[in-house]
Write a protein that holds these residues in place. Structure first.
Motif, PDB file in Angstrom:
ATOM      1  N   SER A   1      -7.124  15.455 -12.996  1.00  0.00           N
ATOM      2  CA  SER A   1      -6.142  16.062 -14.571  1.00  0.00           C
ATOM      3  C   SER A   1      -7.720  16.162 -15.794  1.00  0.00           C
ATOM      4  O   SER A   1      -7.624  16.669 -16.713  1.00  0.00           O
ATOM      5  CB  SER A   1      -4.964  15.846 -14.850  1.00  0.00           C
ATOM      6  OG  SER A   1      -3.901  16.207 -13.591  1.00  0.00           O
TER       7      SER A   1
ATOM      8  N   ARG B   1     -10.199  18.007 -16.047  1.00  0.00           N
ATOM      9  CA  ARG B   1      -9.367  19.990 -16.486  1.00  0.00           C
ATOM     10  C   ARG B   1      -8.654  19.145 -18.222  1.00  0.00           C
ATOM     11  O   ARG B   1      -9.650  20.087 -19.139  1.00  0.00           O
ATOM     12  CB  ARG B   1      -8.358  20.551 -16.158  1.00  0.00           C
ATOM     13  CG  ARG B   1      -7.516  20.713 -16.099  1.00  0.00           C
ATOM     14  CD  ARG B   1      -6.274  22.031 -15.607  1.00  0.00           C
ATOM     15  NE  ARG B   1      -5.328  20.919 -15.764  1.00  0.00           N
ATOM     16  CZ  ARG B   1      -4.407  20.157 -16.796  1.00  0.00           C
ATOM     17  NH1 ARG B   1      -3.937  21.075 -17.683  1.00  0.00           N
ATOM     18  NH2 ARG B   1      -3.107  19.211 -16.775  1.00  0.00           N
TER      19      ARG B   1
ATOM     20  N   GLU C   1      -0.406  18.638 -22.251  1.00  0.00           N
ATOM     21  CA  GLU C   1      -0.608  18.355 -21.318  1.00  0.00           C
ATOM     22  C   GLU C   1      -0.231  16.978 -20.266  1.00  0.00           C
ATOM     23  O   GLU C   1       0.676  15.896 -20.978  1.00  0.00           O
ATOM     24  CB  GLU C   1      -2.248  17.761 -21.659  1.00  0.00           C
ATOM     25  CG  GLU C   1      -3.048  19.230 -22.084  1.00  0.00           C
ATOM     26  CD  GLU C   1      -3.571  19.690 -21.153  1.00  0.00           C
ATOM     27  OE1 GLU C   1      -3.641  19.840 -19.737  1.00  0.00           O
ATOM     28  OE2 GLU C   1      -4.115  20.911 -22.223  1.00  0.00           O
TER      29      GLU C   1
END
Length: 403
Positions: free
Chosen positions: A53, A56, A9
């Motif tokens: 992000s 997410r 990530e």
């Protein structure tokens, strides 16, 4: 053979904008089996995490504030992956970020590594399914890889999912259960419809006994639920166990007991058990309803199969079945009657229905709502397809725009 599956990530999607890694998850494969060994680490990127992000992956700057930097964990990470083959989904993205992190600390006596051989699961998916949406989610759905939560989380969970997906992709037997869009060519056996009049024209001329089946995603193969499992070869064992439990406990809930194995399968299918039966309808409108009712973002499809002949239930022995056959269910219910229900039964050796005579009518996702509104005007909706209180409640929710 040892392989290491890697997932990461990041603070943002674009490496060119200086984004950094915030999490690494690795799963070890030994001889194409998950060994149980893994590596997992959160990393302080020493920069801002963009809002997209965070939405997410949920990893914030506050959470990462006390986590080690990549330079601190790099040796244990490199020791874990060694020189073994790496596996990733979208390897270009993953390895790009990892190599960038190594470059940033190259002046700190870090050996130049990460020249391992690489397997890209996305590349395999694109080669196997060149005309399909091969996102990680779609591939997992297509190969029946479980993506539900487990004791794992984040990048580590995704790495395990990618590992399971890799094993499903390289297993030749899974070709029996996946869709093949190349079988359908526009203008030949594939018709794209944008209006109800297009749909009416597409079904013009089909026989009264043609089987019709609607699916919410046009990529779904004509495959009974029993076979929708990544372990393709154990279908018979699963069926035996499922039906043994169902037959034992269902008798108390039935007014009359089924007379044969096929009747048991019909009842089990009706109540949601996984079986080797595939639902069809003699009504194209009913099939259209099942194609568009979910209003999902995938293009829908209605399959038309003029099989031409049907068998009597008493002439079908599921244990000796050699080919896919169609039959009228004698053990009818209100729902089966309302849906003009029919079934095909599929032998294990011929799980997926593929025939040159099948016509596919594709309904774009953007037209699903339009088609659903048209069907309601024609009296085809939840309350008529499911003639019970559940169907009525579902229809009332639809009328009041609840999804």
């Amino acid at each position: 053979m040892r392989q290491v599956v890697i997932s990461i990530e990041t603070t943002g999607l674009a490496l060119s904008e200086g984004h950094r890694i915030v999490e690494i998850g690795c799963v070890e494969l030994i001889d194409e089996k998950v060994s149980g060994r893994h590596y997992h680490q959160y990393i302080n990127p020493q920069r801002q995490v963009d809002e997209f992000s965070i939405e997410r992956h949920g990893i914030t700057e506050e959470f990462l504030a006390d986590k080690p930097t990549f330079g601190i964990i790099v040796h244990e990470f490199l020791d874990f992956i060694g020189q073994d083959e790496l596996v990733a989904y979208n390897a270009y993205y993953v390895l790009g970020f990892l190599r960038h992190e190594l470059t940033l600390i190259s002046g700190k006596h870090i050996p130049e590594r990460l020249n391992n051989d690489v397997v890209d699961v996305l590349k395999i998916g694109n080669e196997r399914h060149p005309n399909q949406n091969n996102s990680l989610y779609n591939l997992c759905e297509r190969y029946y890889v479980d993506i539900s939560q487990s004791e794992l989380y984040g990048a580590l969970l995704e790495a395990e999912i990618i590992a399971d997906l890799l094993l499903a992709l390289i297993d030749e037997s899974t070709k029996k259960i996946t869709s093949d869009l190349d079988r359908y060519k526009k203008g030949d056996n594939l018709i794209v419809v944008d209006s109800f009049s297009d749909f009416d024209q597409a079904i013009d001329g089909i026989s009264k006994t043609a089987l019709c089946r609607g699916v919410s995603n046009h990529e779904y193969p004509l495959l009974p639920s029993l076979f929708r499992h990544s372990d393709v070869e154990s279908a018979n064992v699963r069926e035996h166990n499922l039906m043994w439990i169902f037959n034992t406990h269902a008798k108390a809930h039935l007014v009359s007991s089924p007379q044969n194995e096929l009747e048991w399968l019909v009842i089990a299918q009706h109540h949601g058990l996984l079986t080797r039966l595939l639902d069809w309808s003699l009504s194209p409108l009913v099939a259209c309803f099942f194609a568009v009712q979910s209003l999902s973002g995938s293009d829908a499809a209605v399959y038309i199969y003029d099989i031409g002949k049907f068998k009597k239930e008493e002439d079908i022995d599921p244990n000796k079945l050699e080919e896919i056959v169609a039959f009228f269910p004698s053990h009818a219910t209100k729902r089966v009657a309302a849906q003009s229900g029919m079934f095909t039964i599929h032998p294990t050796k011929n799980m997926k229905l593929e025939s040159k005579t099948i016509k596919k009518i594709l309904i774009p996702a953007t037209k699903k709502k339009y088609f659903m509104e048209k069907l309601v005007k024609y009296g085809i909706h939840q309350a008529t397809i499911f003639p019970d209180l559940d169907g009525l409640s579902s229809y009332i929710r639809y009328l009041n725009e609840y999804r």
